[in-house]
Design an enzyme around this catalytic site. Sequence first.
Site, PDB file in Angstrom:
ATOM      1  N   LYS A 132       0.809  -1.226   0.000  1.00  0.00           N
ATOM      2  CA  LYS A 132       0.000   0.000   0.000  1.00  0.00           C
ATOM      3  C   LYS A 132       0.841   1.274   0.000  1.00  0.00           C
ATOM      4  CE  LYS A 132      -4.481  -1.513   1.456  1.00  0.00           C
ATOM      5  NZ  LYS A 132      -4.308  -2.899   1.943  1.00  0.00           N
ATOM      6  N   GLU A 143      -9.877   6.940   3.560  1.00  0.00           N
ATOM      7  CA  GLU A 143     -10.735   6.025   4.304  1.00  0.00           C
ATOM      8  C   GLU A 143      -9.903   4.793   4.611  1.00  0.00           C
ATOM      9  OE1 GLU A 143     -10.517   5.936   1.031  1.00  0.00           O
ATOM     10  OE2 GLU A 143     -10.174   3.767   0.823  1.00  0.00           O
ATOM     11  N   SER A 182       1.551  -9.895  -0.747  1.00  0.00           N
ATOM     12  CA  SER A 182       1.235  -8.460  -0.654  1.00  0.00           C
ATOM     13  C   SER A 182       1.649  -7.827   0.661  1.00  0.00           C
ATOM     14  CB  SER A 182      -0.269  -8.249  -0.876  1.00  0.00           C
ATOM     15  OG  SER A 182      -1.025  -9.052   0.014  1.00  0.00           O
TER      16      SER A 182
HETATM   17  C1  LIG Z   1      -5.117  -3.942   1.737  1.00  0.00           C
HETATM   18  C2  LIG Z   1      -4.407  -5.201   1.503  1.00  0.00           C
HETATM   19  C3  LIG Z   1      -4.804  -6.099   0.488  1.00  0.00           C
HETATM   20  C4  LIG Z   1      -6.012  -5.896  -0.373  1.00  0.00           C
HETATM   21  O1  LIG Z   1      -5.999  -4.751  -1.153  1.00  0.00           O
HETATM   22  P1  LIG Z   1      -5.767  -4.788  -2.726  1.00  0.00           P
HETATM   23  O2  LIG Z   1      -6.077  -3.395  -3.129  1.00  0.00           O
HETATM   24  O3  LIG Z   1      -6.718  -5.785  -3.312  1.00  0.00           O
HETATM   25  O4  LIG Z   1      -4.364  -5.157  -2.972  1.00  0.00           O
HETATM   26  C5  LIG Z   1      -4.035  -7.228   0.274  1.00  0.00           C
HETATM   27  N1  LIG Z   1      -2.959  -7.512   1.039  1.00  0.00           N
HETATM   28  C6  LIG Z   1      -2.558  -6.685   2.035  1.00  0.00           C
HETATM   29  C7  LIG Z   1      -1.356  -7.055   2.824  1.00  0.00           C
HETATM   30  C8  LIG Z   1      -3.264  -5.511   2.289  1.00  0.00           C
HETATM   31  O5  LIG Z   1      -2.860  -4.704   3.290  1.00  0.00           O
END
Ligand SMILES: *Cc1c(COP(=O)(O)O)cnc(C)c1O
Length: 399
Positions: free
Chosen positions: A90, A112, A378
Amino acid sequence: MKTYHVNEEGYYGGFGGAYIPEILYKTVEHLKESYRPILESETLKNEYSTLLKDYVGRPSPLYYARRLSEKYGCKLYLKREDLNHTGAHKINNAIGQILLARQMGKTRIIAETGAGQHGVATATVCALMNMPCRIYMGATDVKRQHVNVERMKMLGAEVYPVESGNKTLKDATNEAIRDWCCHPQDTFYIIGSTVGPHPYPDLVARLQSVISQEIKAQLQEKEGRDYPDYLMACVGGGSNAAGTIFHYIDDERVKIYLGEAGGHGVDSGETAATIHCGSLGIIHGSRTLVMQNEDGQIIEPYSLSAGLDYPGIGPLHAHLAREHRATVLAVNDDEALRAAFELTRLEGIIPALESAHALGMLPRIKFRKDDVVVLTVSGRGDKDLDTYLAHRNDEGIQR
Ligand SMILES: *Cc1c(COP(=O)(O)O)cnc(C)c1O
C-alpha cells in the site's frame, strides 16, 4: 490491438466511469487531466523512484521458493511486497498520490480505511511530507483494529470514527466522500485501492505497476525471459493484483489467477467473494460488481481477513473476469489459513492473511514442471498473529 487497460472515457468494458456528485465534477476533471502528465514528468518520476528505493526499500526481492516449488511441481517465485516499509504494497500507492497531491497544490489529505492498513500508509506519507491528514474509519473497525489506530495517531493523523450504518469501511468511504465534497479546493482524497471514480483505478494501478516492472527485469535475470507462465495475487479492491499484472495485461502468454476471499464459502452468505457473488451496481463512484440485495442495499461482506472484505471490486478486475482474461478463485478462510501455515513452515515467511488467499489457490492449479509462476506476497503477517494463534489448532492446519 486489443487492450484491457482503461479507455479514454474511464471505462474497462462496461465497468468503471465516474459516478460522483455534481459538486466534485471539477475536482475529478482536474485530477483526470493532471494525473498522467504529472506522473510522467521528470520531477515526479525522480522523486517517486528515489523514495521507493531509499524509503520503501525497493526493488522488493523476487524470491525463488524452493520447497514450495517442489510441493506444487513448478518454478515458484514470490514477489516480496511484505518486505516494504510499513509491511505491504500500500505504501507504493500512498507515496505516489501524496506527491501528486503536492504537485496539484493540495494542502490537506483525507483517506478512508477499513482494517487500518491504508490509513497507516497514508498517515506515514503525511508525516513524511508534513501534510495534515484525517482518516475516516468505521467505529466498529476503530475498536477491532486498535493497534493500527494507535499507529496512525502516533504518526500525527486524526482518526475520525464513523458512527453511521454498520460503522465499517463502506460507511467510512461515504464519510470521506462527504468531506471531499465540502473541501474540494484544498483537499486531496488518497484512495487505497483500484476502486473509486475514474481516474483512481488507473492512477492506483499505475502507481502499483512498479511491481510488474520489477518482475520483468528480475525474471529476465533469473530465467532468461521477461514473462512468467502464471501470475497470482489476492484481490480485495485489486491494487496489489493490478500492480502485479499491469505490464502483462495484454500479453496472453501469461495466465492470470486472482484469489478473492470466500469467507465461509460462496454459498454460505458469509463471504467477500464479490466477483462470484456480486451484481452490477455503483459503489464508491464506480460502476462495477457489488455485493448487494435486490433493493441495491450493500450486503456487508465477511472474511476472516480484514483487508479483503470490501463489498465492491475494481472495475479492471470485473472486466478481466467477465472477459475470462483472468481466472478468479474464491479461497475460503480455512484454505487461506492452511496456506499461511504452510508458507511459514516451508519457507520461513509469515504472510499477511490477505496474501494467504493468493497462496491458497496453489493446490487448485495443475502446473507443469517447468512452468514459471510468480505469486505476490502483498504483506507480512505480524498484524495477523492473533488470528493465526486463535486458529493454529483448527482441524487440518495443525503442524
Ligand atoms: C489492503 C491489503 C490487500 C487488499 O488490497 P488490494 O487493493 O486488493 O491489494 C491485500 N494484502 C494486504 C497485505 C493488504 O494490506
